[in-house]
Design a protein around this motif. Sequence first.
Motif, PDB file in Angstrom:
ATOM      1  N   SER A 523       0.835  -1.204   0.000  1.00 24.47           N
ATOM      2  CA  SER A 523       0.000   0.000   0.000  1.00 24.47           C
ATOM      3  C   SER A 523       0.864   1.246   0.000  1.00 24.47           C
ATOM      4  N   ARG A 524       0.356   2.266  -0.635  1.00 24.33           N
ATOM      5  CA  ARG A 524       0.978   3.587  -0.624  1.00 24.33           C
ATOM      6  C   ARG A 524      -0.140   4.593  -0.412  1.00 24.33           C
ATOM      7  N   ILE A 525      -0.125   5.258   0.724  1.00 25.17           N
ATOM      8  CA  ILE A 525      -1.196   6.181   1.102  1.00 25.17           C
ATOM      9  C   ILE A 525      -0.573   7.517   1.471  1.00 25.17           C
ATOM     10  N   ASN A 526      -1.058   8.585   0.857  1.00 21.68           N
ATOM     11  CA  ASN A 526      -0.544   9.923   1.110  1.00 21.68           C
ATOM     12  C   ASN A 526      -1.687  10.903   1.317  1.00 21.68           C
ATOM     13  N   MET A 527      -1.439  11.890   2.171  1.00 20.99           N
ATOM     14  CA  MET A 527      -2.419  12.958   2.393  1.00 20.99           C
ATOM     15  C   MET A 527      -1.795  14.288   1.995  1.00 20.99           C
ATOM     16  N   THR A 528      -2.494  15.032   1.151  1.00 23.03           N
ATOM     17  CA  THR A 528      -2.106  16.401   0.830  1.00 23.03           C
ATOM     18  C   THR A 528      -2.926  17.328   1.708  1.00 23.03           C
ATOM     19  N   PHE A 529      -2.243  18.006   2.614  1.00 17.30           N
ATOM     20  CA  PHE A 529      -2.868  18.808   3.667  1.00 17.30           C
ATOM     21  C   PHE A 529      -2.852  20.268   3.224  1.00 17.30           C
ATOM     22  N   VAL A 530      -4.022  20.769   2.845  1.00 14.07           N
ATOM     23  CA  VAL A 530      -4.145  22.113   2.276  1.00 14.07           C
ATOM     24  C   VAL A 530      -4.216  23.132   3.410  1.00 14.07           C
ATOM     25  N   THR A 531      -3.255  24.044   3.455  1.00 10.78           N
ATOM     26  CA  THR A 531      -3.133  24.953   4.598  1.00 10.78           C
ATOM     27  C   THR A 531      -3.734  26.327   4.362  1.00 10.78           C
ATOM     28  N   GLN A 532      -3.927  26.729   3.106  1.00 13.29           N
ATOM     29  CA  GLN A 532      -4.579  28.001   2.810  1.00 13.29           C
ATOM     30  C   GLN A 532      -5.858  27.695   2.055  1.00 13.29           C
ATOM     31  N   MET A 533      -6.978  27.912   2.733  1.00 11.08           N
ATOM     32  CA  MET A 533      -8.239  27.427   2.201  1.00 11.08           C
ATOM     33  C   MET A 533      -9.282  28.543   2.175  1.00 11.08           C
ATOM     34  N   PRO A 534     -10.272  28.378   1.323  1.00  9.92           N
ATOM     35  CA  PRO A 534     -11.292  29.431   1.221  1.00  9.92           C
ATOM     36  C   PRO A 534     -12.230  29.498   2.418  1.00  9.92           C
ATOM     37  N   PHE A 535     -12.333  28.401   3.188  1.00  9.35           N
ATOM     38  CA  PHE A 535     -13.220  28.379   4.351  1.00  9.35           C
ATOM     39  C   PHE A 535     -12.441  27.933   5.581  1.00  9.35           C
ATOM     40  N   ARG A 536     -12.904  28.392   6.715  1.00  6.00           N
ATOM     41  CA  ARG A 536     -12.372  27.904   7.981  1.00  6.00           C
ATOM     42  C   ARG A 536     -12.969  26.523   8.245  1.00  6.00           C
ATOM     43  N   THR A 537     -12.121  25.535   8.450  1.00  5.72           N
ATOM     44  CA  THR A 537     -12.597  24.174   8.686  1.00  5.72           C
ATOM     45  C   THR A 537     -12.003  23.632   9.971  1.00  5.72           C
ATOM     46  N   SER A 538     -12.742  22.738  10.606  1.00  8.15           N
ATOM     47  CA  SER A 538     -12.246  22.120  11.830  1.00  8.15           C
ATOM     48  C   SER A 538     -13.004  20.819  12.070  1.00  8.15           C
ATOM     49  N   ALA A 539     -12.994  20.374  13.322  1.00  6.61           N
ATOM     50  CA  ALA A 539     -13.473  19.036  13.651  1.00  6.61           C
ATOM     51  C   ALA A 539     -14.984  18.921  13.562  1.00  6.61           C
ATOM     52  N   MET A 540     -15.436  17.890  12.864  1.00  5.78           N
ATOM     53  CA  MET A 540     -16.816  17.457  12.919  1.00  5.78           C
ATOM     54  C   MET A 540     -16.795  15.941  13.051  1.00  5.78           C
ATOM     55  N   ARG A 541     -17.765  15.412  13.742  1.00  2.29           N
ATOM     56  CA  ARG A 541     -17.828  14.012  14.144  1.00  2.29           C
ATOM     57  C   ARG A 541     -17.244  13.058  13.092  1.00  2.29           C
ATOM     58  N   SER A 542     -16.258  12.286  13.481  1.00  2.24           N
ATOM     59  CA  SER A 542     -15.559  11.254  12.714  1.00  2.24           C
ATOM     60  C   SER A 542     -14.481  11.804  11.793  1.00  2.24           C
ATOM     61  N   LEU A 543     -14.370  13.122  11.649  1.00  4.08           N
ATOM     62  CA  LEU A 543     -13.352  13.754  10.818  1.00  4.08           C
ATOM     63  C   LEU A 543     -13.332  13.115   9.420  1.00  4.08           C
ATOM     64  N   GLY A 544     -12.146  12.723   8.930  1.00  2.00           N
ATOM     65  CA  GLY A 544     -12.070  12.167   7.590  1.00  2.00           C
ATOM     66  C   GLY A 544     -12.603  10.763   7.455  1.00  2.00           C
ATOM     67  N   ALA A 545     -12.919  10.102   8.576  1.00  2.00           N
ATOM     68  CA  ALA A 545     -13.387   8.712   8.512  1.00  2.00           C
ATOM     69  C   ALA A 545     -14.659   8.576   7.697  1.00  2.00           C
ATOM     70  N   HIS A 546     -15.502   9.593   7.703  1.00  2.00           N
ATOM     71  CA  HIS A 546     -16.770   9.523   6.981  1.00  2.00           C
ATOM     72  C   HIS A 546     -16.542   9.200   5.505  1.00  2.00           C
ATOM     73  N   VAL A 547     -15.670   9.954   4.847  1.00  2.00           N
ATOM     74  CA  VAL A 547     -15.463   9.725   3.416  1.00  2.00           C
ATOM     75  C   VAL A 547     -14.440   8.619   3.169  1.00  2.00           C
ATOM     76  N   ASN A 548     -13.466   8.451   4.067  1.00  2.00           N
ATOM     77  CA  ASN A 548     -12.460   7.418   3.844  1.00  2.00           C
ATOM     78  C   ASN A 548     -13.044   6.013   3.931  1.00  2.00           C
ATOM     79  N   VAL A 549     -13.912   5.774   4.911  1.00  2.00           N
ATOM     80  CA  VAL A 549     -14.577   4.470   4.992  1.00  2.00           C
ATOM     81  C   VAL A 549     -15.514   4.283   3.802  1.00  2.00           C
TER      82      VAL A 549
END
Length: 753
Positions: A523-549
């Motif tokens: 396996s090869r898994i990488n995350m591109t972490f975007v630091t300058q974004m058009p919206f303020r984003t933060s934690a919502m229940r399950s974080l990235g697990a919702h779309v990753n699962v």
Amino acid sequence: MKRRDAGIDQGRRAFLINGALVVGFAMVPGAGRAFADTEVDTLGTQVLAPDLPGSLRTNPFLDAWIRIDEQNVITVYTGKVELGTGVKTALLQVAAERLEVEPHLIVFMTADTALTPNEGYTAGSHTMFDSGTALFNAAAQVRQLLLESAARQWRTPVEQLGTQDAVIQCPDGKSMTYAQALAGVELHRYASAQSPIMAPERFTRIGQSLPRIDIPAKVSGGASYVQDMRLPGMLHARVIRPPRRGCQLEGIDQAAIENMPGHVTLVRNGSYLAVVAEDEWQAIKAMRSGYELARWSQGDPLPDAANIHQLLTQLPAKRYPIRNTVASSPGPADSSAHSWKATLTKQYLMHGSIGPSCSVAWFNEGTLTVWTHTQGVYPLRAGIAELLGLPLEKVRCVHVEGSGCYGHNGADDAAADAALIAMAVPGKPVRVQWMREQEHLWEPYSSAMRVELDVTADAAGHLGRWNTELWTTPHNERIVNAGRLLPAWLLAQPVAPAPSIPIAQPEGDGDRNVIPLYDVANSRINMTFVTQMPFRTSAMRSLGAHVNVFGIESAMDELAAQAGIDPVEFRLRNISDPRARSVIEQVAKAFGWPARAGGPGSGIGFAFARYKNIMGYCAIAVQVHVQRQTGEVVIDRVVTAVDVGQVVSPDGLRNQVEGGIIQSASWTLYEQVDYDPAGVRSYDWSGYPILRFPALPLDVEVHVLDQPGQPFLGAAEIVQGPMAAALGNALSNATGKRLLSLPLARSGWHRSL
């Protein structure tokens, strides 16, 4: 929704909202000082005793958790908060079990920086995992110390003593209260690494469904939430926000606002505006006038929603390698007999709290007290102290439940609003209530995401290559400095937010649950972490697990179909974890898998995940039918099995699982923030559709695989990913079309059928 499931005396228990006497105590020597080069736990709290279990690692003193007064009143403390999940009752059950007292004999105190231990944030399904484990051990050790004290006083072997209702009993008839035994005990001591053993079959409170202690006031109309707080002489305030992020205040007619009928004060600091009045309706009218009279510069531009997922690949970012593994020996020649490549996307979501954020603050005699529905009173206290330039010990944050949460919503920002305004009107408590449009426009959103999958399986149905590339903005902009608080951006001397840093694996950020639990050698898994974004984003229940699962389980179904193998059998063929196999097999049996849904537009779907790959297990099967002309989705049946270790409250667990099923269905089918270059359009419920009552699942069946004696694993977030994935698989089964863009019911896919 049809539910299918396979009394506490309140006594002296009280909820401290505005006590006249507050006794504070330090949890650790030098508490409040900054610590350098020390370990911190996953929620950002300093680790003092790494060998201790749960939150004893960060708060090792026994009297940080349990105290007994001269009247034999037992007070138990937790740094975690009640967010509507029932954890206050579950934690009380744990403490009562190990102290061997009835719950009504305990006064239970939740997060308050003047009273309780610092457990960071109540987030990530960590409450039972951390605080429950700490109380399980601390309570057992306190009881044992009291028994040993009584044994010394009576010169009796400790093994001969028993306890009941906070009284120690001797076979010869002697007895003493816990308070009397405490005379020979020093509880201001580190907990031990080992606690007295209690066999699970002896539990009389753990494993029982006690009535929740937070429910009576909620169902009777009593004061339950911070929104309900009313203090003597309290003023009412409303904030006036800019049209969008980046706007600067160019001018406002202050006199016109302050000359309105009634006592109205305009609080202004740079581009920060708020109005204060003696009456709430006065404050609302003054706020409306402020919106009409304020003049603002142009703010930051917004992107076109149609291009957001492509834009994520172009914005400034940092790439993080998550996993790169290669099998020690080459696989068979036909290891890529079956393959699937796809790009999945998720839109921005909002928490959509039913009650807009609220806070009450009071600056009195040099000390600021803030009542807040924050998830973390200690991090918030540090942020507010920095924002205002106050010493840390002059700020107290007290948690009061809010009507809506599910992650980092507007609670902390509303608390900062209240703190700023209270400093402008010292001596008077001030209540700040956000309006609905302020909540929708200014809360931190859940990040839009893009996930690219490239997976293979061999001819025998064994996974081969698993490659993932994902793009995401932050899921963890928690309060680590004053600049993470929204009002700090608007001040005459603004404070910049701390740099964004992703949460490391195995907890994960946007990459939470991106690593399959299945047996994958390459396996090869990488995350591109975007630091300058058009919206303020933060934690919502399950974080990235919702779309990753959702992505992982979509791939499993696609490979299973190519291999001609039943989806459940394909999963079992590729997973060795015995507890994972158990929940999968339980759901398949209860659902009658592989039963086929009947009729045109009907479909079934299956999914599995272990939350963060270290916490609770969840498998789920869903049956749906689709109205092809309209795209309306009816969820006919949901069957799930969960394993969260030792179950404390079966009813509380089922409530969390059922709530997660509904929430995930709403996200997966309907929810997205609507915006265009002119602004955000989802400023009220008409612009942000959520699951309505008629669309609830018609039948939900929850199977609990209890694991007596095993660690608490947490339950609040284990089902969001699997439900999204099972629903997606069921819709693909119903339509013959693989749906890859969330939300599914708003993507217009039915028009192509």
